[in-house]
Design a protein around this motif. Sequence first.
Motif, PDB file in Angstrom:
ATOM      1  N   ALA A 187       0.597  -1.520   0.016  1.00  0.00           N
ATOM      2  CA  ALA A 187       0.238  -0.163  -0.318  1.00  0.00           C
ATOM      3  C   ALA A 187       0.594   1.150  -0.201  1.00  0.00           C
ATOM      4  O   ALA A 187       0.298   2.669  -0.723  1.00  0.00           O
ATOM      5  CB  ALA A 187      -0.946  -0.097   1.084  1.00  0.00           C
ATOM      6  N   ALA A 188       2.540   0.702   1.006  1.00  0.00           N
ATOM      7  CA  ALA A 188       3.127   2.176   0.558  1.00  0.00           C
ATOM      8  C   ALA A 188       3.402   2.523  -0.616  1.00  0.00           C
ATOM      9  O   ALA A 188       3.530   3.758  -1.204  1.00  0.00           O
ATOM     10  CB  ALA A 188       4.552   2.402   1.609  1.00  0.00           C
ATOM     11  N   LEU A 189       3.900   1.445  -1.554  1.00  0.00           N
ATOM     12  CA  LEU A 189       4.160   1.853  -2.782  1.00  0.00           C
ATOM     13  C   LEU A 189       3.260   1.981  -3.727  1.00  0.00           C
ATOM     14  O   LEU A 189       4.058   3.221  -4.255  1.00  0.00           O
ATOM     15  CB  LEU A 189       5.239  -0.096  -2.727  1.00  0.00           C
ATOM     16  N   LEU A 190       2.299   2.236  -3.495  1.00  0.00           N
ATOM     17  CA  LEU A 190       1.399   2.706  -4.224  1.00  0.00           C
ATOM     18  C   LEU A 190       1.460   4.089  -4.346  1.00  0.00           C
ATOM     19  O   LEU A 190       0.684   4.923  -5.259  1.00  0.00           O
ATOM     20  CB  LEU A 190       0.107   1.202  -4.236  1.00  0.00           C
ATOM     21  N   MET A 191       1.201   4.371  -2.922  1.00  0.00           N
ATOM     22  CA  MET A 191       0.663   6.156  -2.430  1.00  0.00           C
ATOM     23  C   MET A 191       1.732   6.395  -3.448  1.00  0.00           C
ATOM     24  O   MET A 191       1.915   7.317  -3.734  1.00  0.00           O
ATOM     25  CB  MET A 191       1.299   6.076  -1.170  1.00  0.00           C
ATOM     26  N   GLN A 220      -5.447   3.470   0.197  1.00  0.00           N
ATOM     27  CA  GLN A 220      -4.176   2.883   0.416  1.00  0.00           C
ATOM     28  C   GLN A 220      -3.538   3.576   1.898  1.00  0.00           C
ATOM     29  O   GLN A 220      -3.011   2.597   2.516  1.00  0.00           O
ATOM     30  CB  GLN A 220      -3.417   3.521  -0.474  1.00  0.00           C
ATOM     31  N   ARG A 221      -3.470   4.623   2.926  1.00  0.00           N
ATOM     32  CA  ARG A 221      -3.387   5.687   3.437  1.00  0.00           C
ATOM     33  C   ARG A 221      -3.924   3.787   4.504  1.00  0.00           C
ATOM     34  O   ARG A 221      -3.694   4.154   5.523  1.00  0.00           O
ATOM     35  CB  ARG A 221      -3.508   6.613   3.722  1.00  0.00           C
ATOM     36  N   GLY A 222      -5.349   4.348   4.373  1.00  0.00           N
ATOM     37  CA  GLY A 222      -5.910   3.198   5.693  1.00  0.00           C
ATOM     38  C   GLY A 222      -5.561   1.952   5.168  1.00  0.00           C
ATOM     39  O   GLY A 222      -5.088   1.369   6.408  1.00  0.00           O
ATOM     40  N   LYS A 223      -5.030   1.408   4.372  1.00  0.00           N
ATOM     41  CA  LYS A 223      -4.669   0.275   4.920  1.00  0.00           C
ATOM     42  C   LYS A 223      -3.382  -0.044   5.936  1.00  0.00           C
ATOM     43  O   LYS A 223      -2.866  -0.443   6.338  1.00  0.00           O
ATOM     44  CB  LYS A 223      -3.525  -0.530   3.490  1.00  0.00           C
ATOM     45  N   VAL A 224      -2.280   1.068   5.074  1.00  0.00           N
ATOM     46  CA  VAL A 224      -1.078   1.232   6.299  1.00  0.00           C
ATOM     47  C   VAL A 224      -0.986   1.745   7.275  1.00  0.00           C
ATOM     48  O   VAL A 224      -0.781   0.303   8.282  1.00  0.00           O
ATOM     49  CB  VAL A 224      -0.476   2.377   5.474  1.00  0.00           C
ATOM     50  N   GLU A 225      -2.865   2.217   7.570  1.00  0.00           N
ATOM     51  CA  GLU A 225      -2.806   2.869   8.942  1.00  0.00           C
ATOM     52  C   GLU A 225      -3.437   1.522   9.587  1.00  0.00           C
ATOM     53  O   GLU A 225      -2.926   0.979  11.457  1.00  0.00           O
ATOM     54  CB  GLU A 225      -3.568   3.689   9.267  1.00  0.00           C
ATOM     55  N   ARG A 226      -3.940   0.891   9.355  1.00  0.00           N
ATOM     56  CA  ARG A 226      -4.486  -0.183   9.936  1.00  0.00           C
ATOM     57  C   ARG A 226      -3.314  -1.928   9.765  1.00  0.00           C
ATOM     58  O   ARG A 226      -3.692  -2.216  11.032  1.00  0.00           O
ATOM     59  CB  ARG A 226      -6.041  -0.905   9.507  1.00  0.00           C
ATOM     60  N   GLY A 227      -2.213  -2.005   9.698  1.00  0.00           N
ATOM     61  CA  GLY A 227      -1.876  -2.699   9.900  1.00  0.00           C
ATOM     62  C   GLY A 227      -0.730  -2.435  10.462  1.00  0.00           C
ATOM     63  O   GLY A 227      -0.646  -3.490  11.245  1.00  0.00           O
ATOM     64  N   LEU A 228      -0.385  -1.041  10.576  1.00  0.00           N
ATOM     65  CA  LEU A 228       0.698  -1.203  11.599  1.00  0.00           C
ATOM     66  C   LEU A 228      -0.585  -1.255  12.788  1.00  0.00           C
ATOM     67  O   LEU A 228       0.816  -1.569  13.683  1.00  0.00           O
ATOM     68  CB  LEU A 228       0.799   0.181  11.139  1.00  0.00           C
TER      69      LEU A 228
END
Length: 215
Positions: free
Chosen positions: A120-124, A144-152
Amino acid sequence: MATTPQALSGPGTGGRAVLRSTLTSPYGRKVRMAASVLGLTPRIEVIAADTRDLSDDLRRQNPLGKIPCLMTDDGTLFDSRVIVEYLDTLAGGDRLIPREGVARFRCLTHACLSDGVTDAALLMVYEDRFRAPAQKSDEWLTHQRGKVERGLTALAAAPPDPRRTDAASISLACALGYLDWRMPVAWRDRWPALVAWHDAFAAAEPAHAETERPQ
């Protein structure tokens, strides 16, 4: 019982396998870190690949034109998760990925979660790098940011043991390293538990420093 690793050999490479990657790819770093931990680095030659260069023979080695791509006598392997498991098997198994049982699937799931954060970070980053300002989608970036934040958030709640290097910890270290470099999401202030984990893992595992991107 551990076995002696097979020779990693690619055609025409003098008994050495070839890893097509870059020294900045977080996925390539996963493979390089795994190889270092397993003592396989001397058997692997890293040859730079340009995923955007139409003349690069990467597209013949991996039809998807993606890195990392490992060429050995056992065939050409991709993506990073497959390569890491292959290297672990060559080193006797059960070192980076548990051989069986629930622990195996828990490790692989945690590794996939960290890889998903990287994806997701790469796509951003790509949205910002490769699209003209008028073409950028705030909706896509938010998604994509939501994926990063939920994952972290999930990883901070249950991180892998920083004193044990396995596929899960390698994937998380590479995800956090990529976030530090490209900074699509400012993570250090919001997830201090992951900062502490990252520092502890880096202190415990020499391969972390050995595989950092060139400055």
